[in-house]
Design an enzyme around this catalytic site. Structure first.
Site, PDB file in Angstrom:
ATOM      1  N   SER A 150      22.828  16.990 -66.567  1.00  0.00           N
ATOM      2  CA  SER A 150      21.539  17.101 -65.895  1.00  0.00           C
ATOM      3  C   SER A 150      20.483  16.367 -66.730  1.00  0.00           C
ATOM      4  O   SER A 150      20.794  15.391 -67.434  1.00  0.00           O
ATOM      5  CB  SER A 150      21.209  18.590 -65.731  1.00  0.00           C
ATOM      6  OG  SER A 150      20.000  18.764 -65.050  1.00  0.00           O
ATOM      7  N   LYS A 168      18.198  15.895 -60.007  1.00  0.00           N
ATOM      8  CA  LYS A 168      18.790  16.731 -61.066  1.00  0.00           C
ATOM      9  C   LYS A 168      18.517  18.219 -60.818  1.00  0.00           C
ATOM     10  O   LYS A 168      19.343  19.061 -61.182  1.00  0.00           O
ATOM     11  CB  LYS A 168      18.256  16.309 -62.437  1.00  0.00           C
ATOM     12  CG  LYS A 168      18.672  14.908 -62.880  1.00  0.00           C
ATOM     13  CD  LYS A 168      20.174  14.774 -63.096  1.00  0.00           C
ATOM     14  CE  LYS A 168      20.503  13.477 -63.827  1.00  0.00           C
ATOM     15  NZ  LYS A 168      21.951  13.282 -64.021  1.00  0.00           N
TER      16      LYS A 168
END
Ligand code: COA
Length: 276
Positions: A150, A168
């Site tokens: 992420s 994300k």
């Protein structure tokens, strides 16, 4: 890389286990793949550029890993299915899937085209779902786990990063959903949010010019991360050391995303000539 990892963990921790890293041909993802190779894993990688994959596979083999690689864009579900099938035939079913393939660039939202936004969401978010879904049967069989790469943009808004932030944030929620839904199959699901990692494409794209040097001032630990910092965290999350850890986001950023620093935004705005 220095492989601090093998000073603390056995070199055969992942012996007989297969780790698949999307986007594993370069950057943070290759660093993660190398850390798994150093602790004995078989390593499979995919990406869009065959030369990068071939060079990366050679580097992984130098660390003792059995490898395979496949040209596959994570936006192409069938290509991922083929890559995973090839991996199963050559190295065995996937125990750890690292969803690392990502696309990003700096663009203020008002300048970003609809297709630019879509491209990043397609690679990061849809690509992560595609890989997870296509790997499900493997992970069910191995009682394996997924690690999503992420970014701080998922939980902190960054200037010129609306597309990456949306993508994300979606990835991290997908991570939590899969932890919830697939726990019953023994599958764990976690994310890592790397901070600025030296020598990577992400740094070149997101910290152009002298931004990088000045950005260091906003990192409480006073240095950039290394790909090994991220790889160590990934090995931990995938290992039995984290056997009760699922649905979590591990931030590996030297403290950079702690609230309170507006430095990044000021630097980027200056670097972009006051645009936006
Ligand atoms: N600023 C604004 N828009 C941009 C851009 C930039 N720097 N780079 C690409 N775009 C837009 C394009 O203009 C296009 O939109 P349009 O059709 O409206 O013009 C759209 O994004 C898709 O671009 P394209 O180059 O066709 O996409 P791609 O699928 O070949 O590449 C990207 C995907 C854009 C994410 C590309 O940067 C990439 O391949 N990145 C991979 C590596 C990477 O980003 N690593 C860093 C990780 S932090």
């Amino acid at each position: 890389m220095s492989m601090t990892l093998t000073e603390y963990l056995p070199k055969d921790l992942f012996a007989g286990k297969t780790v698949f890293v999307t986007g594993g041909g370069s950057g943070i993802n290759l660093g993660v793949a190398k850390c798994f190779a150093a602790v004995g894993a078989n390593v499979a990688i995919c990406g869009r550029t065959v030369e990068k994959l071939e060079n990366a596979a050679r580097a992984l083999e130098m660390l003792g890993a059995q490898t395979t690689h496949a040209v596959a864009d994570v936006r192409d579900y069938e290509a991922l299915e083929r890559a995973f099938e090839k991996t199963k035939e050559e190295l065995g079913p996937i125990h750890t899937l690292v969803c690392g393939a990502a696309g990003n660039f700096l663009s203020p939202a008002e300048n970003l085209s609809a297709n630019g936004f879509k491209s990043v969401v397609d690679i990061d978010l849809l690509g992560s779902f595609n890989a997870s879904r296509a790997a499900f049967e493997h992970l069910e069989q191995t009682k394996g786990n997924i690690i999503f790469i992420s970014a701080g943009q998922a939980f902190t808004p960054y200037f010129a990063q609306a597309h990456a932030g949306a993508a994300k944030a979606g990835v991290d929620n997908l991570m939590r959903n899969l932890a919830l839904e697939w726990g019953r199959y023994g599958i764990r699901s976690n994310s890592i949010a790397p901070g600025p990692i030296e020598g990577t494409e992400g740094m070149r794209r997101l910290a152009p010019g002298n931004v990088g040097d000045r950005l260091k001032q906003a990192i409480p630990l006073g240095r950039f991360g290394t790909v090994e910092d991220v790889g160590q965290a990934a090995v931990f999350l995938a290992s039995p050391l984290a056997s009760f850890v699922t649905g979590t986001l591990l931030v590996v950023d030297g403290g950079q995303n702690l609230p309170g620093s507006g430095l990044y935004t000021r630097l980027i705005m200056a670097a972009m000539g006051g645009e936006g």
